[in-house]
Write a protein that holds these residues in place. Structure first.
Motif, PDB file in Angstrom:
ATOM      1  N   ASN A  17      36.012  30.948  29.206  1.00 40.59           N
ATOM      2  CA  ASN A  17      35.068  30.040  29.114  1.00 40.59           C
ATOM      3  C   ASN A  17      34.380  29.157  30.245  1.00 40.59           C
ATOM      4  OD1 ASN A  17      34.261  30.693  26.365  1.00 40.59           O
ATOM      5  ND2 ASN A  17      36.327  29.889  25.319  1.00 40.59           N
ATOM      6  N   LEU A  18      35.322  28.597  31.542  1.00 39.75           N
ATOM      7  CA  LEU A  18      34.860  28.230  32.929  1.00 39.75           C
ATOM      8  C   LEU A  18      33.519  29.436  33.426  1.00 39.75           C
ATOM      9  CD1 LEU A  18      38.391  27.319  33.875  1.00 39.75           C
ATOM     10  CD2 LEU A  18      36.494  25.570  32.544  1.00 39.75           C
ATOM     11  N   ASP A  19      32.806  28.704  33.361  1.00 43.08           N
ATOM     12  CA  ASP A  19      32.344  29.240  35.007  1.00 43.08           C
ATOM     13  C   ASP A  19      32.783  29.937  35.931  1.00 43.08           C
ATOM     14  OD1 ASP A  19      31.602  27.198  36.711  1.00 43.08           O
ATOM     15  OD2 ASP A  19      30.064  26.256  35.422  1.00 43.08           O
ATOM     16  N   PRO A  20      32.058  30.758  36.471  1.00 40.44           N
ATOM     17  CA  PRO A  20      32.772  31.093  37.953  1.00 40.44           C
ATOM     18  C   PRO A  20      33.542  30.642  38.678  1.00 40.44           C
ATOM     19  CG  PRO A  20      31.543  32.469  37.227  1.00 40.44           C
ATOM     20  CD  PRO A  20      31.089  30.942  36.544  1.00 40.44           C
ATOM     21  N   LYS A  21      33.050  28.942  38.854  1.00 45.33           N
ATOM     22  CA  LYS A  21      32.715  27.676  40.081  1.00 45.33           C
ATOM     23  C   LYS A  21      34.170  26.200  39.252  1.00 45.33           C
ATOM     24  CE  LYS A  21      31.397  23.932  42.519  1.00 45.33           C
ATOM     25  NZ  LYS A  21      32.100  23.459  41.857  1.00 45.33           N
TER      26      LYS A  21
ATOM     27  N   ARG B 224      36.051  28.115  37.114  1.00 44.94           N
ATOM     28  CA  ARG B 224      37.418  28.657  37.474  1.00 44.94           C
ATOM     29  C   ARG B 224      37.900  28.750  38.762  1.00 44.94           C
ATOM     30  NH1 ARG B 224      37.848  33.704  38.797  1.00 44.94           N
ATOM     31  NH2 ARG B 224      39.630  34.618  38.479  1.00 44.94           N
ATOM     32  N   ARG B 225      36.960  28.196  39.800  1.00 43.35           N
ATOM     33  CA  ARG B 225      37.664  28.579  40.943  1.00 43.35           C
ATOM     34  C   ARG B 225      38.311  27.518  41.875  1.00 43.35           C
ATOM     35  NH1 ARG B 225      39.017  33.114  43.547  1.00 43.35           N
ATOM     36  NH2 ARG B 225      37.831  33.736  43.153  1.00 43.35           N
TER      37      ARG B 225
ATOM     38  N   LEU C 222      34.253  39.462  40.415  1.00 43.05           N
ATOM     39  CA  LEU C 222      35.469  39.860  41.021  1.00 43.05           C
ATOM     40  C   LEU C 222      35.417  41.888  41.918  1.00 43.05           C
ATOM     41  CD1 LEU C 222      37.411  38.220  38.092  1.00 43.05           C
ATOM     42  CD2 LEU C 222      37.133  37.606  41.156  1.00 43.05           C
ATOM     43  N   SER C 223      34.879  42.107  41.248  1.00 40.81           N
ATOM     44  CA  SER C 223      35.371  43.221  41.163  1.00 40.81           C
ATOM     45  C   SER C 223      34.417  43.765  42.937  1.00 40.81           C
ATOM     46  CB  SER C 223      34.881  44.772  40.416  1.00 40.81           C
ATOM     47  OG  SER C 223      32.814  44.242  40.532  1.00 40.81           O
TER      48      SER C 223
ATOM     49  N   ASN D 175      27.980  26.116  33.579  1.00 36.18           N
ATOM     50  CA  ASN D 175      28.316  25.850  32.373  1.00 36.18           C
ATOM     51  C   ASN D 175      27.685  24.908  31.830  1.00 36.18           C
ATOM     52  OD1 ASN D 175      31.596  25.813  32.958  1.00 36.18           O
ATOM     53  ND2 ASN D 175      31.067  26.359  31.040  1.00 36.18           N
TER      54      ASN D 175
ATOM     55  N   HIS E 263      26.889  27.974  40.048  1.00 33.48           N
ATOM     56  CA  HIS E 263      28.871  27.951  40.239  1.00 33.48           C
ATOM     57  C   HIS E 263      28.874  29.067  39.762  1.00 33.48           C
ATOM     58  CE1 HIS E 263      29.172  23.227  38.430  1.00 33.48           C
ATOM     59  NE2 HIS E 263      28.354  23.610  39.656  1.00 33.48           N
TER      60      HIS E 263
ATOM     61  N   LEU F  10      46.768  37.171  39.644  1.00 34.55           N
ATOM     62  CA  LEU F  10      47.235  37.935  41.108  1.00 34.55           C
ATOM     63  C   LEU F  10      47.556  36.438  42.618  1.00 34.55           C
ATOM     64  CD1 LEU F  10      47.635  40.309  42.780  1.00 34.55           C
ATOM     65  CD2 LEU F  10      45.067  40.676  42.810  1.00 34.55           C
ATOM     66  N   GLU F  11      46.423  35.561  42.360  1.00 34.79           N
ATOM     67  CA  GLU F  11      45.800  34.555  43.167  1.00 34.79           C
ATOM     68  C   GLU F  11      47.007  33.673  42.694  1.00 34.79           C
ATOM     69  OE1 GLU F  11      42.592  33.544  44.524  1.00 34.79           O
ATOM     70  OE2 GLU F  11      41.134  34.140  43.726  1.00 34.79           O
ATOM     71  N   VAL F  12      47.320  32.881  41.899  1.00 34.52           N
ATOM     72  CA  VAL F  12      48.464  32.116  41.880  1.00 34.52           C
ATOM     73  C   VAL F  12      49.926  31.990  41.879  1.00 34.52           C
ATOM     74  CG1 VAL F  12      48.299  29.588  40.439  1.00 34.52           C
ATOM     75  CG2 VAL F  12      45.665  30.267  40.829  1.00 34.52           C
ATOM     76  N   CYS F  13      50.279  33.222  41.259  1.00 40.31           N
ATOM     77  CA  CYS F  13      51.422  33.269  41.006  1.00 40.31           C
ATOM     78  C   CYS F  13      51.721  34.616  42.248  1.00 40.31           C
ATOM     79  CB  CYS F  13      51.796  33.775  39.542  1.00 40.31           C
ATOM     80  SG  CYS F  13      50.907  32.633  38.258  1.00 40.31           S
TER      81      CYS F  13
ATOM     82  N   GLU G 149      30.299  32.861  41.322  1.00 46.79           N
ATOM     83  CA  GLU G 149      30.449  33.723  42.601  1.00 46.79           C
ATOM     84  C   GLU G 149      30.772  34.947  42.418  1.00 46.79           C
ATOM     85  OE1 GLU G 149      34.813  32.738  42.749  1.00 46.79           O
ATOM     86  OE2 GLU G 149      35.245  33.895  41.516  1.00 46.79           O
TER      87      GLU G 149
ATOM     88  N   HIS H 208      48.617  38.885  47.791  1.00 44.94           N
ATOM     89  CA  HIS H 208      49.615  38.792  48.537  1.00 44.94           C
ATOM     90  C   HIS H 208      50.603  39.238  49.363  1.00 44.94           C
ATOM     91  CE1 HIS H 208      48.606  34.986  45.927  1.00 44.94           C
ATOM     92  NE2 HIS H 208      48.756  36.278  45.203  1.00 44.94           N
TER      93      HIS H 208
ATOM     94  N   SER I 202      39.697  42.834  41.459  1.00 48.39           N
ATOM     95  CA  SER I 202      39.301  42.918  42.896  1.00 48.39           C
ATOM     96  C   SER I 202      39.956  43.721  43.583  1.00 48.39           C
ATOM     97  CB  SER I 202      40.066  41.203  43.157  1.00 48.39           C
ATOM     98  OG  SER I 202      40.554  40.581  42.695  1.00 48.39           O
TER      99      SER I 202
ATOM    100  N   GLN J 153      34.667  41.130  45.227  1.00 47.73           N
ATOM    101  CA  GLN J 153      34.930  40.164  46.372  1.00 47.73           C
ATOM    102  C   GLN J 153      36.251  40.823  47.204  1.00 47.73           C
ATOM    103  OE1 GLN J 153      37.253  36.739  44.204  1.00 47.73           O
ATOM    104  NE2 GLN J 153      34.955  36.426  43.763  1.00 47.73           N
TER     105      GLN J 153
ATOM    106  N   HIS K  98      30.283  34.495  31.915  1.00 46.02           N
ATOM    107  CA  HIS K  98      30.464  33.977  33.210  1.00 46.02           C
ATOM    108  C   HIS K  98      30.983  35.569  33.180  1.00 46.02           C
ATOM    109  CE1 HIS K  98      29.400  29.950  32.301  1.00 46.02           C
ATOM    110  NE2 HIS K  98      30.101  29.934  31.170  1.00 46.02           N
TER     111      HIS K  98
ATOM    112  N   ASP L  83      43.077  38.247  38.049  1.00 45.56           N
ATOM    113  CA  ASP L  83      42.764  38.336  38.819  1.00 45.56           C
ATOM    114  C   ASP L  83      42.917  36.867  39.356  1.00 45.56           C
ATOM    115  OD1 ASP L  83      40.411  40.212  38.098  1.00 45.56           O
ATOM    116  OD2 ASP L  83      40.575  40.444  40.101  1.00 45.56           O
TER     117      ASP L  83
ATOM    118  N   ALA M 273      32.831  22.189  29.978  1.00 51.55           N
ATOM    119  CA  ALA M 273      33.603  23.419  29.942  1.00 51.55           C
ATOM    120  C   ALA M 273      34.609  23.099  30.965  1.00 51.55           C
ATOM    121  CB  ALA M 273      33.346  24.826  29.340  1.00 51.55           C
TER     122      ALA M 273
END
Ligand SMILES: Nc1ncnc2c1ncn2[C@@H]1O[C@H](COP(=O)(O)OP(=O)(O)OP(=O)(O)O)[C@@H](O)[C@H]1O
Ligand SMILES: Nc1ncnc2c1ncn2[C@@H]1O[C@H](COP(=O)(O)OP(=O)(O)OP(=O)(O)O)[C@@H](O)[C@H]1O
Ligand SMILES: [Mg+2]
Ligand SMILES: [Mg+2]
Lengths: 247, 356, 269, 247
Positions: free
Chosen positions: D169-173, D175-176, A239-240, A41, A234, D200-203, A236, A247, D240, A242, A194, D197, D142
């Protein structure tokens, strides 16, 4: 053919408030290439794209588009060659109906009403939105707005397409449709995003920008897998690429 | 305070519309002469901003009632008088259409009352001279308060004039003025504070924005005070002249002249075309053989009795009964027509079958 | 909440205007002109006129029906809208107490008569404005005005305004919502918060205007906005205009209500 | 503890213009659960989240938050329990400085100045933005804007967190970082997003909404791998989980 070449030579740019957004950017994009532009950003992606059609002229450096140096004099002509799609379709769809909006560019090119109508219809057909012609943009869904904003640019039949974050706010299906559309567009294109997975699918080449400087330039497959480079910017792994983490 | 169609006579409505259209044409010409093309989207979007901001309400301290932004002065300060007038006109047009704020005939008055005074009186004659030497927050506040105050008072006074000249309201001049001006004093104070507040907010947060818009502005410096005053006086005189001419030649203003056009008052002599046709048709079908255009007499009666208030009881009840009966029947008839059309519309149109 | 409502109403009217009925298909010029003719005719009636105004109800009713417009929605809007006329009108009975009619045996003062006349006119004119916008798309109205000679710049402003009202109102709506959610019923909070909101909105607006300008430039904008104009004035417009014109004339010139009333009286006697 | 339970029973909601945005939504989220809400553009996600704090009351049906039925009377209290973060941080930050913005909610709760300052500082600390306190929001990137908008909600110490498209609108970092933040927040949370994705990671659990109705409800791992279900809902496998496609 030198037609669709983009050549930036040591471009610096400063916003009126003093922010140095570009600090010596150089690159060359040849005919038919598709290039991704990635970075954190505020790295300068949008600023760079806006240089391309001469809205803001660089403080120093030379930009050459299709063999013509970009100056105050030539920028009107260059704008006909370069189609820019902005980040937010609401900024781009400024006319009261879809038809008027798509017709705006061709009309400014001074075409006759029939030719304009033809162009508009064929652009809308390409994106599958012919039936929306009489709608006002605020009656469209986010995905359709994006599609129409691309049509506004296609109707100008640009040689070069520049897009700023085209996939934001789209649901996965609309995003997938967009990817299909972009893959079909055969001219030179440059896409800032992004969404690295989109870049990975649509582009062959990738530029990484950081603090207003190009810090990497190469094939997408090389750049978007270079963990160290990505992290510094910033970014990574797409995603495809990664590892799956169910879980 | 939006003027309303129902309070206007055609004469007043049309006269003010003429003044408004003239001003729009003049402003368009001025803008075109000095246009920075960036101004076009800038004006449009700022207009939308005023619209959105007008819908925000806030509580006026200590009163519990709510106020909102009028916008004329803010526009004038930001865009300069010509562009501001055009934007204000377009904002009010949208309001007249989508919110029926006043109506379409009254739109001319509303643009005039809410657009002309802030743009061509309040801003150039009051705001600008005060802020010209140094823009401190205090000066901005004072200038805004005064300019808005004057603009609104003039606007409110115009509402009074327009209403009274139209002759639909019975309010005596003095009462009306005493009613309108103080209300607008309160509104003016609030709006002045907001105007100054917003300008100061932007000045503090993003001075470069304020500067870049004012740089864009076409010909802000060359508005001549004298010229404005003169134009204003001339327009006021013409307006006043026309209106008072109408008003004096007949208390009912333009409806008198329209009656002439329509030929109602002098019908028997002037019947031509359709009217004639209808009359003959009536006679032929003996619809109501002895029907005389009763209205005519009614009208005269009204006139005479206006001066002698006590002459009223002579109105026969018969007339009012038939009037009421007729009205009720007419309304039912109209409603029936409405339903009729609805039913016919709802019927599916039979699809023509294609020969196989 | 109020703000929400207004915004929705705006959206409903806008959606209605894109319907496809006989009335919607008329050329916008036809509708703009007849609407104005209607309004001027209605307000040209003198102060004490009531009966003469009644036949004019035919126009809104026909348009409601032909245009498939939701009656209650428009009526509600007419009722809540701009109370100024009503406010001023209701003072008439205070100042004008001459007895004008006897309704059966009750005396009715001129003030009441003129007040009801104002109300009727108010209703008719408001309805006609709202019906115009709900049967004609706003861009259509703008193009009509352009063809009728209204200056370009004003028209382009109207079109921009129309386009961005929806965008900015939505943005404002979200800001207000965010503010409300953290206000816990403390209504309004007065002027300083309001100014913060408006100021923030303004800054965002300007930034947006800049971006729009970029977008326009990149499509060859050089100061004028062009349109592909379609000619739409056809036979149906001619018919509609003539019928409306003649009817307006008849209603204005003849005492239709009196005629019917007397006819009815005669029948009953 | 029934504290942080969300219970929707047969909720219908109609916008004033007649759009039926919710058509009989029922679900129950228990204390500490984290739930994803996915669906096509216009499916009703945002509408559903806005029900949660009574900004819009349902046309029919009963919403129960933490044991209290949501009504006009109770909604002020419920808003203290439920923190909602909107899609666009620019809509949420309306005060002139970051500090003022984060303090806005606590001040309205009627706290003393010191307590407010404490709350603001600790909220800003949580998101790692303490140093930004005096900055005006429009000078933030952002990612930082997003973080601050979360802080404005955290400062009210809500029991339940609801977020609408937090990663747009977030850059990957950034977002991470956001994902990290969300994982740390231990209370009940519900997140609407197209970023599958992230879900998938958070919930743990996922609701799929379509045309205003919940059409699937289950463990994230089951739902986000059900190709048929996803396709029907304009969704696709989280990137992913998709096959790598490097050219
Ligand atoms: N109008 C402006 N005035 C001053 N500075 C600006 C302006 N627009 C951008 N900048 C600054 O220029 C730098 C580059 O911004 P730019 O918008 O090009 O970044 P970006 O790479 O597009 O970021 P994002 O991914 O958030 O879109 C940033 O530091 C930004 O703050
Ligand atoms: N203010 C409104 N007035 C009328 N209808 C609305 C309004 N907001 C949303 N809708 C409609 O309600 C439905 C649900 O909208 P909602 O915004 O909840 O969808 P969403 O799932 O959040 O979509 P997105 O992914 O695009 O954010 C849609 O059909 C939409 O058009
Ligand atoms: Mg950008
Ligand atoms: Mg949403």
């Amino acid at each position: 053919m030198t037609h669709h070449i983009i050549d930036f030579k040591d471009i610096f740019f400063q916003y009126p408030d003093g922010t140095e957004a570009l600090k010596g950017v150089s690159f060359r994009i040849i005919h038919g290439e598709s290039v991704g532009l990635v970075g954190a950003n505020g790295a300068g992606k949008s600023t760079l794209l806006l240089q391309m059609n001469g809205y803001m002229l660089p403080s120093s450096g030379v930009i050459n588009i299709g063999g013509v140096e970009l100056t105050k004099k030539t920028r009107q002509d260059i704008r006909k060659k370069v189609g820019v799609v902005f980040q937010n379709p609401d900024d781009q769809l400024f006319m009261p109906t879809v038809f008027d909006d798509v017709a705006f560019g061709p009309l400014n090119l001074g075409m006759s009403n029939e030719r304009v109508t033809d162009r508009v219809n064929s652009a809308l057909q390409t994106i599958g939105c012919l039936d929306l012609a009489t709608k006002p943009p605020h009656h469209l869904s986010a995905g359709k707005k994006r599609a129409v904003s691309i049509a506004t640019v296609l109707a100008m039949e640009p040689d070069i397409l520049a897009m700023d974050e085209p996939s934001s706010n789209l649901d996965p299906k609309s995003r997938r449709d967009l990817i299909g559309l972009l893959k079909e567009f055969k001219h030179t294109k440059i896409i800032a995003s992004h969404d690295l997975d989109l870049i990975l699918e649509v582009c062959e080449r990738c530029l990484v920008i950081k603090n207003g400087m190009i810090v990497a330039d190469g094939r997408v497959s090389g750049i978007l897998t270079n963990q160290l480079l990505l992290e510094e910017n910033h970014l990574e792994l797409p995603l495809s690429l990664q590892k799956n983490r169910i879980h | 305070m939006h003027m309303s169609d129902a309070l206007l006579s055609p004469a007043v409505g049309a006269t003010v519309w003429a003044g408004t259209l003239g001003t729009i044409a003049y402003c368009s010409k001025k803008i075109k002469e000095n246009l920075d093309e960036k101004m076009i989207p800038m004006m449009g979007v700022i207009g939308a901003f005023i619209f959105a901001a007008q819908m925000l309400n806030f509580t006026i301290p200590g009163t519990g009632s709510s106020g909102h932004l009028g916008g004329g002065m803010i526009l004038a300060i930001l865009l300069g008088p010509h562009a501001a007038f055009i934007v204000m006109a377009s904002v009010l047009t949208i309001q007249a259409l989508f919110f029926a704020d006043g109506g379409l005939l009254a739109l001319g008055c509303n643009i005039w009352n809410l657009g002309f005074y802030p743009c061509f009186i309040g801003y150039p004659l009051i705001y600008k001279p005060i802020v010209q030497k140094g823009m401190s927050s205090k000066k901005i506040l004072m200038a805004s308060l005064l300019a808005v105050f004057v603009g609104l008072q003039l606007g409110a006074f115009s509402v009074v004039l327009e209403t009274l000249l139209s002759g639909r309201s019975e309010l005596p001049f003095g009462t009306f003025v005493l009613l309108m001006q103080p209300i607008h004093l309160a509104i003016g104070v609030v709006e002045g504070f907001i105007t100054a507040g917003v300008i100061n907010f932007v000045k503090a947060a993003r001075p470069e924005i304020l500067k870049s818009i004012t740089d864009l502005r076409p010909l802000s410096p060359d508005i001549k005070v004298k010229k404005i005053v003169l134009t204003f006086l001339i327009i006021a005189m013409i307006t006043g002249g026309i209106v008072s001419w109408f008003a004096s030649s007949n208390p009912d203003g333009l409806e008198w002249s329209i009656e002439r056009v329509y030929g109602k008052t002098e019908l028997p002599e002037h019947e031509t075309g359709i009217a004639m046709l209808l009359k003959t048709l009536q006679e032929r079908t003996a619809f109501l053989p002895d029907y005389t255009f009763k209205k005519k007499e009614d009208l005269k009666e009204q006139k005479t009795s206006d001066s002698e208030a006590n002459a009223w009881p002579n109105v026969e009840t018969g007339t009012s009964v038939s009037g009421i009966l007729g009205s009720v029947m007419m309304v039912s008839f109209i409603v029936l027509i409405g339903f009729g059309i609805k039913i016919i519309r709802k019927k599916p149109i039979p699809q023509r079958e294609h020969p196989v | 909440m109020n703000f929400d409502k207004e915004y929705f109403n705006l959206g409903v009217l806008d959606t209605l205007s894109y319907k496809n009925t006989l009335v919607h298909r008329l050329d916008p010029r036809t509708k703009v002109i007849t609407t104005f003719a209607f309004i001027v005719t209605v307000v040209s009636f003198p102060k004490y006129e009531i009966a003469g105004l009644i036949p004019f109800l035919l126009f809104p009713v026909v348009i409601f029906a032909l245009g498939d417009i939701p009656v209650w929605f428009i009526l509600k809007k007419v009722l809540v809208v701009s109370v100024f006329a009503v406010f001023i009108g209701i003072l008439n009975p205070l100042f004008d107490t001459h007895i004008k009619y006897h309704f059966l045996t009750f005396p009715v003062s001129g003030g009441w008569v003129s007040f009801f006349s104002i109300l009727l006119k108010f209703f008719l004119t408001m309805c006609s404005a709202l019906l115009l916008i709900s049967t004609t798309s706003f861009p259509g109205i703008c193009h009509a005005l352009r063809k009728l000679g209204v200056p370009e710049i004003f028209i382009s402003q109207l079109l921009f305004l129309y386009r961005y009202i929806f965008v900015l109102m939505e943005e404002t709506l979200r800001m207000v919502r965010a503010k409300d959610l953290r206000s816990f019923g403390k209504k309004g909070q007065g002027i300083s918060i309001f100014i913060n909101l408006v100021g923030t909105l303004f800054v965002k607006t300007i930034e947006r205007a800049e971006r729009i300008y970029h977008a326009m430039l990149s499509r060859g904008f050089t100061g004028t906005i062009h349109f592909v104009l379609k000619e739409g004035f056809g036979k149906k417009d001619f018919v509609f205009m003539s019928v409306t014109g003649i009817t307006l004339f008849i209603f204005r010139a003849y005492d239709i209500v009196g005629l019917i009333g007397r006819l009815a009286e005669r029948m009953f006697n």
